[in-house]
Design a protein around this motif. Structure first.
Motif, PDB file in Angstrom:
ATOM      1  N   ARG A  76       0.827  -1.203   0.000  1.00  0.00           N
ATOM      2  CA  ARG A  76       0.000   0.000   0.000  1.00  0.00           C
ATOM      3  C   ARG A  76       0.866   1.259   0.000  1.00  0.00           C
ATOM      4  NH1 ARG A  76      -5.260   1.250   1.148  1.00  0.00           N
ATOM      5  NH2 ARG A  76      -5.597   3.445   1.647  1.00  0.00           N
ATOM      6  N   GLU A 122       0.817   4.113  -2.858  1.00  0.00           N
ATOM      7  CA  GLU A 122       0.551   5.526  -2.576  1.00  0.00           C
ATOM      8  C   GLU A 122       1.585   6.408  -3.269  1.00  0.00           C
ATOM      9  OE1 GLU A 122      -1.950   6.805  -1.256  1.00  0.00           O
ATOM     10  OE2 GLU A 122      -2.938   5.224  -0.099  1.00  0.00           O
ATOM     11  N   PRO A 143       0.643   5.443  -7.792  1.00  0.00           N
ATOM     12  CA  PRO A 143      -0.701   4.852  -7.712  1.00  0.00           C
ATOM     13  C   PRO A 143      -1.273   4.318  -9.013  1.00  0.00           C
ATOM     14  CG  PRO A 143      -0.845   7.240  -7.763  1.00  0.00           C
ATOM     15  CD  PRO A 143       0.621   6.912  -7.771  1.00  0.00           C
ATOM     16  N   TRP A 198      -3.279  -2.601  -7.004  1.00  0.00           N
ATOM     17  CA  TRP A 198      -4.492  -2.305  -6.221  1.00  0.00           C
ATOM     18  C   TRP A 198      -5.415  -3.515  -6.157  1.00  0.00           C
ATOM     19  CZ3 TRP A 198      -4.326   1.434  -3.017  1.00  0.00           C
ATOM     20  CH2 TRP A 198      -3.663   2.626  -3.302  1.00  0.00           C
ATOM     21  N   GLU A 254     -11.531   0.395   0.099  1.00  0.00           N
ATOM     22  CA  GLU A 254     -10.751   1.557  -0.345  1.00  0.00           C
ATOM     23  C   GLU A 254      -9.810   1.177  -1.479  1.00  0.00           C
ATOM     24  OE1 GLU A 254      -9.063   5.250  -0.823  1.00  0.00           O
ATOM     25  OE2 GLU A 254     -10.937   4.639   0.144  1.00  0.00           O
ATOM     26  N   ALA A 255      -9.168   0.004  -1.367  1.00  0.00           N
ATOM     27  CA  ALA A 255      -8.265  -0.452  -2.438  1.00  0.00           C
ATOM     28  C   ALA A 255      -9.031  -0.636  -3.739  1.00  0.00           C
ATOM     29  CB  ALA A 255      -7.573  -1.750  -2.025  1.00  0.00           C
ATOM     30  N   ARG A 271     -11.795   0.900  -4.606  1.00  0.00           N
ATOM     31  CA  ARG A 271     -12.167   2.228  -5.122  1.00  0.00           C
ATOM     32  C   ARG A 271     -10.988   2.878  -5.845  1.00  0.00           C
ATOM     33  NH1 ARG A 271     -15.333   2.470  -0.292  1.00  0.00           N
ATOM     34  NH2 ARG A 271     -13.593   3.394   0.866  1.00  0.00           N
ATOM     35  N   ARG A 272      -9.780   2.708  -5.284  1.00  0.00           N
ATOM     36  CA  ARG A 272      -8.597   3.250  -5.954  1.00  0.00           C
ATOM     37  C   ARG A 272      -8.369   2.530  -7.287  1.00  0.00           C
ATOM     38  NH1 ARG A 272      -5.207   6.094  -2.410  1.00  0.00           N
ATOM     39  NH2 ARG A 272      -3.980   6.553  -4.277  1.00  0.00           N
ATOM     40  N   ASP A 293     -10.536   4.036  -9.903  1.00  0.00           N
ATOM     41  CA  ASP A 293      -9.988   5.298 -10.411  1.00  0.00           C
ATOM     42  C   ASP A 293      -8.884   5.046 -11.441  1.00  0.00           C
ATOM     43  OD1 ASP A 293     -11.706   6.701  -8.775  1.00  0.00           O
ATOM     44  OD2 ASP A 293     -10.236   6.932  -7.155  1.00  0.00           O
TER      45      ASP A 293
END
Length: 424
Positions: free
Chosen positions: A153, A157, A160, A166, A184-185, A187-188, A191
């Motif tokens: 992680r 970060e 990304p 991810w 959260e992972a 969702r990233r 993106d």
């Protein structure tokens, strides 16, 4: 890894500088080479002349032979030694070479460092190594896996744009039952792959699933928002459809549950939980008092790897208190986990009891959370008055701890008796 890389890089830079600097500092001028050759010839001449003199004095050579050999030696000497005097000459370009060497000493290491910082991919290398180590980690090394997940992680970060990173992080957090971090992972991930609508929808569906696990089966705003975002990109995203079917079934909206689950069988005929989905459709039709249409009924399923074979029964003292249509949930959780999402879930009715069932990967709610990855589980059978998966006062329950075994070792089945009424 970073220290090792820069140590190796430093060694290679020093080797490269050696190739550049050696000819500059250890170049031997031509004049010096000619002087060395002249000195060697003079030394050879004097040595041979001394030998001739010794042979003449010893009587080995007569006067005529001595004179002839001496003249031949002198002639050979004149042929080997240049007539012009040797002078020290400046090597052309030597000063330029020195400047180039000094610039190389200063510019090459500094340029290499800042150039790699700008265009290098050390962060991706470290992400890849962390992902490889996580893939090789055994299931019983949860602490090490958690450490590696946190390392990955941190790398993500810093850089990304690694979709595979991810995705692996989300899967790892699901296995560790860190569902909020898994969401959260994902969702990233959505993106990162936003240009691919379908891939982004799948990532958001997985985020909804992780949030659903985190809420222990509640359709919280985090779950519904993720579902809405996934279906805005792809109305047929299977993870979202599955969750909506589960929620509709729990609310006794069986017709709606059938629609969601039937859609999954149409758009994802190779879905790994297709057998369980068809079983849910069939059960929903039974709740409606209808016969499932032809082709909807679930096919007999073969055992799918390690699991738990159960014989579920209702305590005789409760038989008269429970209606046959009362929904029965059977689910298994890892024995070491205090809570969290189950690794296998099945639905039946009180009228099916007593019943034998084998909980295996066919009943997994997610490929990332499978009973086959566990060693021991706690199995709970709950008769729900409301039809909700969440425990309510007045529900009846039984539980047992069981070992996860291959089908050949699963005899006899574990006895699970429903004999407790929940009061709070």
């Amino acid at each position: 890894m970073t220290d090792t890389f820069w140590m190796a890089g430093t060694v290679l830079i020093l080797v490269a500088l050696a190739f550049v600097l050696y000819p500059v500092f250890f170049h031997k001028p031509r004049a010096r080479l000619e002087a060395d050759l002249r000195n060697q010839n003079l030394l050879a001449y004097r040595t041979r002349l001394k030998e001739l003199e010794d042979e003449h004095e010893a009587g080995i050579l007569d006067d005529e032979s001595y004179k002839q050999l001496k003249e031949e030696l002198a002639g050979a000497m004149l042929d080997d030694v240049p007539e012009e005097p040797v002078t020290q000459r400046r090597v052309p370009g030597r000063r330029s070479a020195m400047v180039v060497a000094l610039l190389a000493i200063l510019v090459l290491p500094v340029g290499t460092y800042f150039g790699y910082q700008e265009w290098g991919s050390m962060d991706q290398v470290e992400q890849f190594l962390a992902m490889q180590e996580m893939s090789a980690t055994q299931g019983d090394q949860a602490a090490r896996m958690a450490e590696l997940a946190d390392q990955l992680r941190k790398r993500l970060e810093e850089s990304p744009d690694n979709a595979n990173g991810w995705a692996m992080l989300g899967q790892t957090y699901m296995r560790l039952e860190r569902y909020e971090q898994a969401a959260e992972a994902y969702r990233r991930l959505a993106d990162v792959v936003s240009e691919d609508r379908n891939a982004s929808a799948v990532a958001l569906g997985l985020a909804a699933q992780a949030n659903y696990f985190a809420s222990e089966g509640e359709m919280t705003p985090a779950v519904t928002d993720a579902i809405a975002a996934a279906r805005a990109l792809n109305p047929d995203e299977v993870n979202a459809l599955g969750l909506m079917g589960i929620n509709a079934f729990g609310q006794q909206n069986y017709r709606e549950a059938i629609e969601y689950w039937q859609r999954i069988t149409e758009v994802a005929p190779d879905h790994p939980q297709l057998g369980a989905i068809r079983g849910g459709i069939e059960e929903a039709y039974r709740r409606l008092g209808e016969t499932p249409p032809e082709g909807v009924a679930s096919e007999p399923q073969q055992a799918a790897g390690p699991g738990v074979s159960l014989r579920v029964s209702l305590d005789e003292g409760l038989r008269q208190q429970v209606a046959d249509n009362t929904v029965l949930f059977i689910f298994a959780r890892p024995a070491a986990a205090a809570g969290g999402a189950p690794v296998a879930v099945a639905r039946m009715t009180a009228g099916d009891l007593p019943a034998e069932i084998r909980l295996d990967d066919r009943y997994a709610m997610s490929p990332e959370s499978a009973i086959s990855a566990q060693q021991d589980v706690v199995v709970v059978a709950r008769l729900s008055r409301s039809g909700s998966v969440n425990p309510q006062p007045g529900d009846w329950e039984g539980r047992v701890e069981a070992e996860v075994l291959p089908p050949a070792e699963a005899e006899p089945p574990v006895e699970l008796v429903i004999n407790q009424e929940l009061t709070n």
